[in-house]
Write a protein that holds these residues in place. Sequence first.
Motif, mmCIF file in Angstrom:
data_model
loop_
_atom_site.group_PDB
_atom_site.id
_atom_site.type_symbol
_atom_site.label_atom_id
_atom_site.label_comp_id
_atom_site.label_asym_id
_atom_site.label_seq_id
_atom_site.Cartn_x
_atom_site.Cartn_y
_atom_site.Cartn_z
ATOM 1 N N ILE A 117 8.764 25.890 -1.035
ATOM 2 C CA ILE A 117 8.866 24.432 -1.085
ATOM 3 C C ILE A 117 9.624 23.965 0.151
ATOM 4 O O ILE A 117 10.803 24.280 0.316
ATOM 5 N N HIS A 118 8.954 23.246 1.012
ATOM 6 C CA HIS A 118 9.547 22.791 2.266
ATOM 7 C C HIS A 118 9.925 21.312 2.127
ATOM 8 O O HIS A 118 9.046 20.455 2.002
ATOM 9 N N LEU A 119 11.211 21.033 2.123
ATOM 10 C CA LEU A 119 11.689 19.654 2.016
ATOM 11 C C LEU A 119 11.877 19.079 3.412
ATOM 12 O O LEU A 119 12.623 19.617 4.229
ATOM 13 N N VAL A 120 11.185 17.979 3.677
ATOM 14 C CA VAL A 120 11.209 17.344 4.997
ATOM 15 C C VAL A 120 11.926 16.001 4.887
ATOM 16 O O VAL A 120 11.457 15.106 4.176
ATOM 17 N N ASN A 121 13.037 15.852 5.562
ATOM 18 C CA ASN A 121 13.771 14.594 5.517
ATOM 19 C C ASN A 121 13.071 13.507 6.319
ATOM 20 O O ASN A 121 12.696 13.714 7.481
ATOM 21 N N GLU A 122 12.898 12.371 5.694
ATOM 22 C CA GLU A 122 12.328 11.197 6.373
ATOM 23 C C GLU A 122 13.500 10.328 6.849
ATOM 24 O O GLU A 122 14.054 9.532 6.103
ATOM 25 N N TRP A 123 13.876 10.514 8.110
ATOM 26 C CA TRP A 123 15.059 9.828 8.627
ATOM 27 C C TRP A 123 14.775 8.366 8.925
ATOM 28 O O TRP A 123 15.652 7.504 8.803
ATOM 29 N N ILE A 124 13.553 8.063 9.370
ATOM 30 C CA ILE A 124 13.164 6.662 9.602
ATOM 31 C C ILE A 124 12.520 6.183 8.312
ATOM 32 O O ILE A 124 11.333 6.374 8.076
ATOM 33 N N THR A 125 13.308 5.572 7.451
ATOM 34 C CA THR A 125 12.843 5.278 6.097
ATOM 35 C C THR A 125 11.740 4.223 6.072
ATOM 36 O O THR A 125 11.729 3.294 6.870
ATOM 37 N N ASN A 126 10.831 4.426 5.154
ATOM 38 C CA ASN A 126 9.662 3.574 5.025
ATOM 39 C C ASN A 126 9.351 3.455 3.534
ATOM 40 O O ASN A 126 9.023 4.447 2.895
ATOM 41 N N ASP A 127 9.490 2.266 3.001
ATOM 42 C CA ASP A 127 9.380 2.082 1.548
ATOM 43 C C ASP A 127 8.051 1.448 1.134
ATOM 44 O O ASP A 127 7.941 0.834 0.088
ATOM 45 N N ILE A 128 7.028 1.602 1.992
ATOM 46 C CA ILE A 128 5.714 1.047 1.665
ATOM 47 C C ILE A 128 5.097 1.851 0.522
ATOM 48 O O ILE A 128 5.132 3.074 0.534
ATOM 49 N N SER A 129 4.531 1.160 -0.447
ATOM 50 C CA SER A 129 3.810 1.844 -1.522
ATOM 51 C C SER A 129 2.546 1.065 -1.849
ATOM 52 O O SER A 129 2.472 -0.147 -1.614
ATOM 53 N N SER A 130 1.571 1.766 -2.393
ATOM 54 C CA SER A 130 0.316 1.110 -2.775
ATOM 55 C C SER A 130 0.565 0.048 -3.836
ATOM 56 O O SER A 130 -0.075 -1.010 -3.834
ATOM 57 N N THR A 131 1.497 0.315 -4.747
ATOM 58 C CA THR A 131 1.816 -0.650 -5.814
ATOM 59 C C THR A 131 2.311 -1.964 -5.217
ATOM 60 O O THR A 131 1.890 -3.054 -5.629
ATOM 61 N N LYS A 132 3.201 -1.868 -4.232
ATOM 62 C CA LYS A 132 3.741 -3.077 -3.594
ATOM 63 C C LYS A 132 2.668 -3.814 -2.791
ATOM 64 O O LYS A 132 2.682 -5.040 -2.720
ATOM 65 N N ILE A 133 1.763 -3.028 -2.191
ATOM 66 C CA ILE A 133 0.655 -3.646 -1.452
ATOM 67 C C ILE A 133 -0.204 -4.474 -2.406
ATOM 68 O O ILE A 133 -0.551 -5.625 -2.129
ATOM 69 N N ARG A 134 -0.547 -3.893 -3.544
ATOM 70 C CA ARG A 134 -1.387 -4.603 -4.516
ATOM 71 C C ARG A 134 -0.678 -5.849 -5.046
ATOM 72 O O ARG A 134 -1.291 -6.906 -5.218
ATOM 73 N N ARG A 135 0.608 -5.722 -5.286
ATOM 74 C CA ARG A 135 1.377 -6.861 -5.779
ATOM 75 C C ARG A 135 1.355 -8.011 -4.768
ATOM 76 O O ARG A 135 1.168 -9.174 -5.127
ATOM 77 N N ALA A 136 1.534 -7.679 -3.488
ATOM 78 C CA ALA A 136 1.501 -8.703 -2.442
ATOM 79 C C ALA A 136 0.134 -9.375 -2.383
ATOM 80 O O ALA A 136 0.039 -10.609 -2.246
ATOM 81 N N LEU A 137 -0.925 -8.597 -2.499
ATOM 82 C CA LEU A 137 -2.280 -9.151 -2.437
ATOM 83 C C LEU A 137 -2.539 -10.097 -3.599
ATOM 84 O O LEU A 137 -3.119 -11.179 -3.415
ATOM 85 N N ILE A 138 -2.105 -9.704 -4.787
ATOM 86 C CA ILE A 138 -2.298 -10.549 -5.969
ATOM 87 C C ILE A 138 -1.562 -11.876 -5.808
ATOM 88 O O ILE A 138 -2.027 -12.919 -6.276
ATOM 89 N N ARG A 139 -0.420 -11.837 -5.118
ATOM 90 C CA ARG A 139 0.379 -13.043 -4.919
ATOM 91 C C ARG A 139 -0.017 -13.824 -3.672
ATOM 92 O O ARG A 139 0.622 -14.813 -3.318
ATOM 93 N N GLY A 140 -1.076 -13.353 -2.996
ATOM 94 C CA GLY A 140 -1.561 -14.067 -1.824
ATOM 95 C C GLY A 140 -0.687 -13.890 -0.595
ATOM 96 O O GLY A 140 -0.722 -14.699 0.335
#
Length: 280
Positions: free
Chosen positions: A211-234
């Motif tokens: 199991i290779h754990l790779v640290n994401e130092w440049i954080t990015n909190d994009i998720s498909s759920t949030k994308i869909r929520r934004a689209l529904i809200r226009g």
Amino acid sequence: MENSEKTELVLLACGSFNPITNMHLRLFELAKDYMNGTGKYKVIKGIISPVGDAYKKKGLISAHHRVFMAQLATKNSEWVEVDTWESLQKEWVETAKVLRHHQEKLEAGSCDHQQGSPVLERPGRKRKWAEQRQDFSHKKSLEPKTKGVPKVKLLCGADLLESFGVPNLWKREDITQIVGDYGLVCITRAGNDAQKFIYESDVLWKHQNNIHLVNEWITNDISSTKIRRALIRGQSIRYLVPDVVQEYIEKHNLYSSESEERNVGVILAPLQRNIAEANS
């Protein structure tokens, strides 16, 4: 020298990709940099494998659209491609079986290559990738040698690792096979509890070296759920997904309050199957 040889890796990401985001694409780059940086591996390909409709996840739109968006998102990538096999299956396929499918394909391709048989590639970027490998094969003598057939590893985020602890979501033997026979490349964040989760799981602890754990130092909190929520809200999703994906979503009006209600009240396929098997 034997210890100077590198193992070729294929990184496989399974999931909904509903829709694919820039973060999904970043996972591949982060994993490739890390694994190549160990000096033990050489990442040669990344595969995106969208889940089929039979997964029955809430808000999951048609696999046809999800696959096409992923293809649009990777059309300019020299090493990441989309595979449709999983998405075309009539029933939901366990991740362990998807890994096995791709490992067997690599092994079959290696046998064909060793016997001098022509390897058939579909037209387009995949063929170009194969041609590039052939064109530069004469340069390989200058590089560290690679060992045997490429190995498939599952590329994931820390959320998938933690989902192993959800009752009935995964079969114990599948987890053992995934981490034992193939291995994980898990993108996690500084301060994340992934290491603690491994410690608290006997099966993960046993195979922790795979199991290779790779640290994401440049954080990015994009998720498909949030994308869909934004689209529904226009709201705008520009710069969160590739431009071509945004254009496709808008053209086909893919996400709405109605699409989010799809599969509401339906038990997720792995839960349904694993609970039924446990009770049989």
